[in-house]
Design an enzyme around this catalytic site. Structure first.
Site, PDB file in Angstrom:
ATOM      1  CD  GLU A 369      -3.195  -0.930   2.041  1.00 37.25           C
ATOM      2  OE1 GLU A 369      -2.851  -0.308   3.105  1.00 37.25           O
ATOM      3  OE2 GLU A 369      -4.163  -1.203   1.846  1.00 37.25           O
ATOM      4  CD  GLU A 449      -4.699  -5.740   2.803  1.00 35.34           C
ATOM      5  OE1 GLU A 449      -5.289  -4.846   3.192  1.00 35.34           O
ATOM      6  OE2 GLU A 449      -3.413  -5.849   2.648  1.00 35.34           O
TER       7      GLU A 449
END
Ligand code: GAL
Length: 732
Positions: A369, A449
């Site tokens: 991320e 995710e």
């Protein structure tokens, strides 16, 4: 990998305790602790006697991991430093040992060193300090077999090939001559083929061609082979054995394929942490996690968020057929040039350690991320491809329109629930690929995710919240199965995990798992389990505690029943049985849609109105019209049974196994709101990891019991309302 001699016993920790590795520097309470407690320096020391037989050999100690910033000294002289907390390192002792006693010192520093990944910002997980994996003494010939990479280039051809690239370890820089032999063996150990090469340089490549009758490694039948390597040189003999599989992985814009066959990836993320002892559990716990993911949750994929995990875990994934997305350490933050160089090195360390695992199907080469960084990620990708051309790369982002430098655009898509933040987009499980990538073409694309912080759910949360938790997992999986441009989806996450104060519920826990920290399933676990073929296990989990007043307003409808059955039958009190089919219209793409019982299936009288007598129900799952499974809920639950059950009754030497403790009602269901304490007493040849008195959470708790020496162990659990429950284990 080469295995040496167990070097885990008798470490003097902080000059005060004798400990065995794996070891956690500071044990933590279950929740509400100060996570800076372990963020400081610690010292381990071990005194041992140099064996005269080591003369003329290469001697080293290998540490499978140290968190973190390790410095190793022999008799006070510094040998090596290794900052990364997730990969192995070797301290070379050759020529430095004193005759007789020697002392090896390992200094670690658990503070979050901003110079190395994953540190420098905040991270949503803990990096518990300690020599939390094992250590091995390695004594070998001066010229030995070093790193070796085994590849199977043409698994779909009739005649198969195995190649091996071997680096020779030659720290004394001796003249190189001799013979290297490779023997291919099947699982039973039968030799299938042999190749030999004359060695005259630091690197040897060998090929074995024309192999027939080879079984491929796949999910149902994960066949493993061994490659034994034997090196004969004037300096002596060396031998190793490595496991591998014949398999091919491939991503295209149309999705993922294993051995040429399309496969939708269905997975969850795993952190390697456990209650109290952090990272420091050995083989049995690592293997059990893999088993839980494969056999209980019926997943085909796991992501080792967000770092390389135990090789015991990976070995088990190889053995049982569970695909692994492995990635480098990191979380959102990118540091300076030195930090980036360390991260590129982490790519190399990860790949070199793990390239022979058939279960690993992709390397994650971005900081989880993080923002785009062209030069940095060009470099991580280059490093990966230079070492391994057989696997794709991915790089996990949550940003849209991100530069695609990897093989696969791997995306954390948290769009579901976004509407609650005031967005005007209607509830959307997953975005279309090209909306995310911003590209004018379809590319290999996978979800890495979803869920997680968008809907934290505790195992003892209200039933209604848990039903919504279940629905969200169902909706995302359904969307993934329905979109041919999405190769798979890996949800956040398998197990609840301890975290920093900056995340989670303030209790230092992210309650994001479909299982709690003891790996006890929440209802959402059955979303995954119910997608498995009923031939391998019938699943039927009604998402209810079966109580009249647990939900807002009351009642249990709509009642989601997570199942791979064709149909379910409900018998409520003395009412006529009702059969309800899966909600195919609502979940058209799932392999097994859940049954959703709502008010249209019943009259109000049949359901029992508020104020009427609450009754028991029997729910039967039917396959081909025949009962395949049944569960009953009583209307007057009472604590009836104290269950104490171990994952396995025989514990390997010094290993630790989980014992689950549950309070069950008359029908065998856990009492979700029975927060009474239990005391756990371990006697005999074992010890308890964690406190003696603990509360039940959602009707259960767990404990890891560690063998201290060979012999019997008794685990005795006491609960005021139910007396004593006992289980017996035996340590090898
Ligand atoms: C993601 C992150 C995970 C975890 C998760 C919680 O953004 O990658 O590590 O923090 O959120 O939902």
């Amino acid at each position: 990998m080469r295995v040496g001699t167990d070097f885990n016993d008798n470490w003097l920790f902080e000059g005060r305790d004798i400990v065995r590795l794996p070891h956690n520097a500071v044990d933590l309470p279950f929740s509400y602790f100060d996570e800076t407690a372990y963020q400081r320096g610690f010292t381990y020391q071990k005194t041992f006697t140099a064996d005269p037989a080591w003369q003329g050999k290469e001697v080293s100690v290998r540490f499978d991991a140290a968190m973190a910033n390790a410095t190793v000294l022999l008799n006070g002289v510094e040998l090596i430093t290794h900052a990364d907390g997730y990969t192995p390192f070797e301290a070379r002792l050759t020529g430095l040992l004193s005759p007789g006693e020697n002392t090896l010192t390992v200094r670690i520093d658990g503070s979050e060193n901003p110079e190395i990944p994953p540190f420098g910002g905040v991270i949503d997980y803990l990096t518990y300090a300690g020599l939390y994996r094992e250590a091995w003494l390695i004594v070998k010939a001066p010229l030995s077999i070093g790193l070796h990479k085994i590849e199977t280039p043409d698994v779909l051809a009739d005649e198969k090939t195995v190649t091996v690239d071997v680096d020779l370890d030659n720290p004394q820089v001796l003249s190189v001559s001799g013979t290297l032999t490779a023997i291919l063996r099947n699982t039973a150990g039968t030799a299938l083929a042999t190749a030999s090469a004359t060695v005259n340089g630091a690197r040897v490549r060998m090929e074995i061609r024309g192999l027939t009758g080879i079984d491929l490694w796949d999910l149902q039948n994960p066949v493993l082979y061994h490659l034994d390597l034997e090196l004969d040189t004037p300096q002596g003999r060396d031998a190793t054995s490595s496991r591998f599989g014949f398999r091919e992985v491939n991503f295209t814009p149309e999705g993922f394929a294993l051995n040429g066959k399309p496969l939708k990836l269905r997975g969850l993320n795993r952190h390697q942490s456990f209650p109290y002892v952090g990272y420091a559990l050995g083989r049995a716990a690592q293997e059990k996690d893999a088993d839980i993911l494969k056999f209980d949750l019926r997943l085909n994929t796991v992501r080792t968020s967000h770092y390389p995990q135990s090789t015991y875990f990976l070995d088990r994934c190889d053995e049982i057929g569970l695909l692994v997305f492995e990635e480098i350490p990191g979380w959102q933050h990118i540091g300076g040039e030195k930090w980036k160089a360390e991260s590129v090195e982490n790519v190399r360390r990860m790949i070199r350690r793990d390239w022979n695992h058939p279960s690993i199907f992709i390397w994650g080469v971005r900081i989880n991320e993080s923002q785009d960084d062209h030069d940095f990620y060009t470099e991580t990708n280059r490093a990966a491809v230079a070492l391994d051309q057989t696997r794709p790369t991915g790089g996990v982002r949550y940003i849209t329109d991100s530069e695609l430098l990897e093989t696969v655009y791997t995306m954390n898509d948290f769009i579901l629930g976004n509407e609650e933040q005031g967005g005007n987009r209607p509830r959307t499980p997953l975005r279309p690929q090209q909306e995310v990538t911003g590209l004018d073409r379809v590319v290999p694309y996978m979800i890495t995710e979803f869920g997680g912080h968008m809907y934290p759910t505790k195992s003892h949360d209200q039933e209604q919240r848990q039903a919504e938790h279940v629905l969200r997992h169902l909706e995302v999986l359904n969307a993934m199965y329905g979109d041919p441009q999405i190769a798979g989806a890996i949800g956040w996450c398998a197990f609840d995990y301890n975290t920093h104060k900056d995340f989670g519920s303030g209790d230092r826990i992210c309650h994001h798992g479909v299982m709690d920290m003891f790996r006890e399933p929440k209802f959402a676990a059955s979303v995954y389990a119910s997608q498995g073929d009923p031939a391998e296990g019938v699943v039927m989990t009604p998402v209810t505690f079966w109580a009249r007043g647990e939900r807002n307003i009351g009642g249990v409808l709509p009642l989601i029943i997570l199942t791979n059955c064709d149909e379910v039958e409900l018998r409520y009190g003395n009412n006529a049985p009702k059969r309800v089919k899966p909600a195919r219209d609502r979940f058209p793409h799932l392999p097994y849609a859940p049954v959703i019982v709502d008010s249209t299936n019943f009259t109000k009288e049949e359901l029992g109105l508020w104020g009427m007598k609450w009754q028991a129900v029997t729910i039967t799952g039917l396959i081909d019209g025949k009962p395949a499974t049944e569960t009953r809920f009583v209307c007057d639950a009472l604590p009836t049974q104290l269950e104490v059950v171990a994952d396995q009754t025989v514990i390997g030497r010094h290993d630790a196994v989980r014992v689950m403790i549950r309070v069950l009602d008359q029908a065998g269901h856990k009492l979700p709101f029975f927060p009474e304490p239990v005391t756990i007493e371990v006697t005999g040849n074992g010890r308890r990891l964690g406190p003696a008195t603990v509360p039940l959470r959602a009707g259960s708790t767990g404990v890891w019991v560690q063998a201290t020496s060979a012999g019997p162990i008794e685990v005795k659990v006491h609960c005021d309302r139910l007396g004593v429950g006992i289980t017996h284990l035996s340590a090898e």
